[in-house]
Design a protein around this motif. Structure first.
Motif, PDB file in Angstrom:
ATOM      1  N   PRO A 182      38.004  29.012  23.228  1.00 49.34           N
ATOM      2  CA  PRO A 182      38.871  27.847  23.022  1.00 49.34           C
ATOM      3  C   PRO A 182      40.145  27.853  23.872  1.00 49.34           C
ATOM      4  CG  PRO A 182      39.005  29.358  21.170  1.00 49.34           C
ATOM      5  CD  PRO A 182      37.950  29.900  22.068  1.00 49.34           C
ATOM      6  N   ALA A 183      40.800  26.701  23.888  1.00 51.91           N
ATOM      7  CA  ALA A 183      42.027  26.523  24.684  1.00 51.91           C
ATOM      8  C   ALA A 183      43.086  27.550  24.298  1.00 51.91           C
ATOM      9  CB  ALA A 183      42.570  25.111  24.456  1.00 51.91           C
ATOM     10  N   GLY A 184      43.693  28.144  25.307  1.00 48.91           N
ATOM     11  CA  GLY A 184      44.772  29.103  25.074  1.00 48.91           C
ATOM     12  C   GLY A 184      44.295  30.499  24.723  1.00 48.91           C
ATOM     13  N   SER A 185      42.973  30.719  24.748  1.00 49.91           N
ATOM     14  CA  SER A 185      42.468  32.051  24.397  1.00 49.91           C
ATOM     15  C   SER A 185      42.697  33.051  25.535  1.00 49.91           C
ATOM     16  CB  SER A 185      40.974  31.983  24.039  1.00 49.91           C
ATOM     17  OG  SER A 185      40.234  31.423  25.094  1.00 49.91           O
ATOM     18  N   GLY A 186      42.719  32.556  26.770  1.00 48.18           N
ATOM     19  CA  GLY A 186      42.977  33.464  27.896  1.00 48.18           C
ATOM     20  C   GLY A 186      41.905  33.465  28.982  1.00 48.18           C
ATOM     21  N   LYS A 187      41.083  32.424  29.043  1.00 46.95           N
ATOM     22  CA  LYS A 187      39.981  32.371  30.030  1.00 46.95           C
ATOM     23  C   LYS A 187      40.492  32.450  31.470  1.00 46.95           C
ATOM     24  CE  LYS A 187      38.682  28.400  28.450  1.00 46.95           C
ATOM     25  NZ  LYS A 187      39.638  28.324  27.339  1.00 46.95           N
ATOM     26  N   SER A 188      41.488  31.618  31.781  1.00 48.20           N
ATOM     27  CA  SER A 188      41.986  31.590  33.166  1.00 48.20           C
ATOM     28  C   SER A 188      42.646  32.917  33.525  1.00 48.20           C
ATOM     29  CB  SER A 188      43.006  30.461  33.353  1.00 48.20           C
ATOM     30  OG  SER A 188      42.441  29.266  32.927  1.00 48.20           O
ATOM     31  N   THR A 189      43.321  33.511  32.544  1.00 50.63           N
ATOM     32  CA  THR A 189      43.981  34.802  32.803  1.00 50.63           C
ATOM     33  C   THR A 189      42.921  35.867  33.106  1.00 50.63           C
ATOM     34  OG1 THR A 189      45.656  34.100  31.210  1.00 50.63           O
ATOM     35  CG2 THR A 189      45.695  36.411  31.857  1.00 50.63           C
ATOM     36  N   ILE A 190      41.840  35.877  32.336  1.00 53.24           N
ATOM     37  CA  ILE A 190      40.761  36.850  32.573  1.00 53.24           C
ATOM     38  C   ILE A 190      40.088  36.577  33.928  1.00 53.24           C
ATOM     39  CG2 ILE A 190      38.471  37.600  31.750  1.00 53.24           C
ATOM     40  CD1 ILE A 190      39.574  37.168  28.883  1.00 53.24           C
ATOM     41  N   SER A 191      39.889  35.295  34.231  1.00 49.63           N
ATOM     42  CA  SER A 191      39.271  34.945  35.533  1.00 49.63           C
ATOM     43  C   SER A 191      40.119  35.513  36.671  1.00 49.63           C
ATOM     44  CB  SER A 191      39.191  33.422  35.697  1.00 49.63           C
ATOM     45  OG  SER A 191      38.468  32.858  34.649  1.00 49.63           O
ATOM     46  N   LYS A 192      41.439  35.366  36.534  1.00 49.77           N
ATOM     47  CA  LYS A 192      42.334  35.857  37.601  1.00 49.77           C
ATOM     48  C   LYS A 192      42.298  37.386  37.679  1.00 49.77           C
ATOM     49  CE  LYS A 192      45.399  31.939  37.163  1.00 49.77           C
ATOM     50  NZ  LYS A 192      46.441  31.544  36.215  1.00 49.77           N
ATOM     51  N   ILE A 193      42.164  38.052  36.522  1.00 46.39           N
ATOM     52  CA  ILE A 193      42.084  39.521  36.535  1.00 46.39           C
ATOM     53  C   ILE A 193      40.819  39.955  37.301  1.00 46.39           C
ATOM     54  CG2 ILE A 193      41.720  41.582  35.087  1.00 46.39           C
ATOM     55  CD1 ILE A 193      43.480  40.201  32.916  1.00 46.39           C
ATOM     56  N   ILE A 194      39.696  39.276  37.026  1.00 49.19           N
ATOM     57  CA  ILE A 194      38.435  39.629  37.715  1.00 49.19           C
ATOM     58  C   ILE A 194      38.575  39.385  39.218  1.00 49.19           C
ATOM     59  CG2 ILE A 194      35.949  39.142  37.897  1.00 49.19           C
ATOM     60  CD1 ILE A 194      35.959  38.478  34.906  1.00 49.19           C
ATOM     61  N   LYS A 195      39.220  38.286  39.557  1.00 53.08           N
ATOM     62  CA  LYS A 195      39.453  37.960  40.973  1.00 53.08           C
ATOM     63  C   LYS A 195      40.332  39.039  41.629  1.00 53.08           C
ATOM     64  CE  LYS A 195      39.982  35.306  44.683  1.00 53.08           C
ATOM     65  NZ  LYS A 195      38.970  35.329  45.720  1.00 53.08           N
ATOM     66  N   THR A 196      41.320  39.545  40.899  1.00 54.17           N
ATOM     67  CA  THR A 196      42.189  40.606  41.428  1.00 54.17           C
ATOM     68  C   THR A 196      41.373  41.868  41.697  1.00 54.17           C
ATOM     69  OG1 THR A 196      43.941  39.740  40.017  1.00 54.17           O
ATOM     70  CG2 THR A 196      44.313  41.921  40.927  1.00 54.17           C
ATOM     71  N   ILE A 197      40.401  42.129  40.805  1.00 51.14           N
ATOM     72  CA  ILE A 197      39.592  43.337  40.967  1.00 51.14           C
ATOM     73  C   ILE A 197      38.616  43.185  42.151  1.00 51.14           C
ATOM     74  CG2 ILE A 197      37.839  44.822  39.867  1.00 51.14           C
ATOM     75  CD1 ILE A 197      39.240  44.125  37.140  1.00 51.14           C
ATOM     76  N   TYR A 198      37.966  42.036  42.245  1.00 54.10           N
ATOM     77  CA  TYR A 198      36.926  41.837  43.277  1.00 54.10           C
ATOM     78  C   TYR A 198      37.444  41.234  44.580  1.00 54.10           C
ATOM     79  CZ  TYR A 198      33.056  43.090  40.240  1.00 54.10           C
ATOM     80  OH  TYR A 198      32.181  43.770  39.443  1.00 54.10           O
ATOM     81  N   LYS A 199      38.660  40.739  44.562  1.00 51.72           N
ATOM     82  CA  LYS A 199      39.310  40.109  45.735  1.00 51.72           C
ATOM     83  C   LYS A 199      38.390  39.067  46.410  1.00 51.72           C
ATOM     84  CE  LYS A 199      42.640  43.702  46.375  1.00 51.72           C
ATOM     85  NZ  LYS A 199      42.190  44.711  45.403  1.00 51.72           N
ATOM     86  N   ASP A 200      38.153  39.207  47.718  1.00 53.89           N
ATOM     87  CA  ASP A 200      37.387  38.189  48.459  1.00 53.89           C
ATOM     88  C   ASP A 200      35.928  38.074  48.021  1.00 53.89           C
ATOM     89  OD1 ASP A 200      39.612  37.681  49.848  1.00 53.89           O
ATOM     90  OD2 ASP A 200      39.015  38.750  51.675  1.00 53.89           O
ATOM     91  N   LYS A 201      35.470  39.077  47.264  1.00 57.66           N
ATOM     92  CA  LYS A 201      34.054  39.061  46.855  1.00 57.66           C
ATOM     93  C   LYS A 201      33.827  38.178  45.638  1.00 57.66           C
ATOM     94  CE  LYS A 201      32.791  43.512  48.777  1.00 57.66           C
ATOM     95  NZ  LYS A 201      33.527  44.756  48.632  1.00 57.66           N
TER      96      LYS A 201
END
Ligand SMILES: CC(C)(COP(=O)(O)OP(=O)(O)OC[C@H]1O[C@@H](n2cnc3c(N)ncnc32)[C@H](O)[C@@H]1O)[C@@H](O)C(=O)NCCC(=O)NCCS
Ligand SMILES: Nc1ncnc2c1ncn2[C@@H]1O[C@H](COP(=O)(O)OP(=O)(O)OP(=O)(O)O)[C@@H](O)[C@H]1O
Length: 193
Positions: free
Chosen positions: A8-27
């Motif tokens: 649901p809204a405000g649970s943290g989906k976008s924050t988690i997406s950004k964390i995964i992006k930070t880990i995998y970078k360009d991949k």
């Protein structure tokens, strides 16, 4: 691999997406389905359908859909929200499928960030699904205080999403700690994919 992140809204989906992006970078790439929903509102045939169903009042002076006006109508009326969903969701699904085709050979990880992953039918595009949640009061507080959404609107959005559940998910995150805790929990999931 396509990872769906829902909850649901405000649970943290976008924050988690950004964390995964930070880990995998360009991949890794993120498909932000809220943003796709905004794009779909600019299509001529969608605007015409919305005019037929919601009237001129949802348009601004430049003949664009006013999201704040449309949001005010649909988030306080479940039937109207359902009507909007019927008009835009098929197009959001098409658009997501098209993007996936375009970027899948350039990325190891593609994240689909969508509160309505199951409702739109995006779950069938995912290899793994992460469901993230947090208590209602905390989500409303995050939406209003951190994201600047007016309190009444935040409450209405949360109420309109009561149907959201963790139907088919591979991992669950209860995001009630601080950012570092969320980072560690996400990292642990990534290691088990
Ligand atoms: C109603 C609209 C115009 C309001 O736009 P606005 O910029 O004010 O809000 P925004 O899009 O940022 O959404 C705010 C919050 O509401 C949630 N939300 C958006 N649409 C819906 C919906 N149909 N049902 C439940 N929650 C929704 C979002 O996930 C987000 O948490 C817009 O949200 C929209 O067109 N929604 C329909 C498309 C859709 O379903 N998008 C969500 C895909 S996950
Ligand atoms: N563990 C946390 N600690 C502190 N702040 C957090 C935490 N998780 C998320 N937030 C903040 O709460 C707000 C909502 O989080 P986020 O935007 O990731 O939620 P969301 O599930 O993507 O919401 P939406 O469905 O509305 O897009 C953001 O401002 C984010 O920075």
């Amino acid at each position: 691999m396509v990872i769906g992140i829902t909850g649901p809204a405000g649970s943290g989906k976008s924050t988690i997406s950004k964390i995964i992006k930070t880990i995998y970078k360009d991949k890794a790439s993120i498909i932000d389905v809220d943003r796709l929903g905004h794009e779909v509102l600019t299509y001529f045939f969608i605007k015409e359908k919305l005019k037929e169903n919601f009237g001129e009042e949802i348009f601004d002076d430049d003949n664009n859909i006013s999201r704040s006006k449309l949001g005010e109508i649909v988030f306080s009326n479940q039937e109207k929200l359902e009507l909007l969903n019927q008009i835009v969701h098929p197009e959001i699904l098409n658009k997501t499928e098209q993007i996936l085709k375009e970027i899948s050979n350039k990325n190891d990880i593609i994240i689909i960030d969508a509160a309505l992953l199951f409702k739109i039918g995006l779950d069938k595009l995912c290899d793994k699904i992460i469901y993230v949640d947090a208590p209602e009061e905390l989500r409303i507080e995050r939406l209003s205080e951190k994201r600047g959404i007016p309190l009444e609107k935040a409450k209405n959005i949360v109420k309109s999403q009561e149907h959201i559940n963790s139907k088919r998910c591979d991992f669950k995150i209860l995001n009630i700690g601080n950012f570092d805790q969320l980072y560690k929990e996400t990292e642990k999931i990534i290691q088990n994919l």
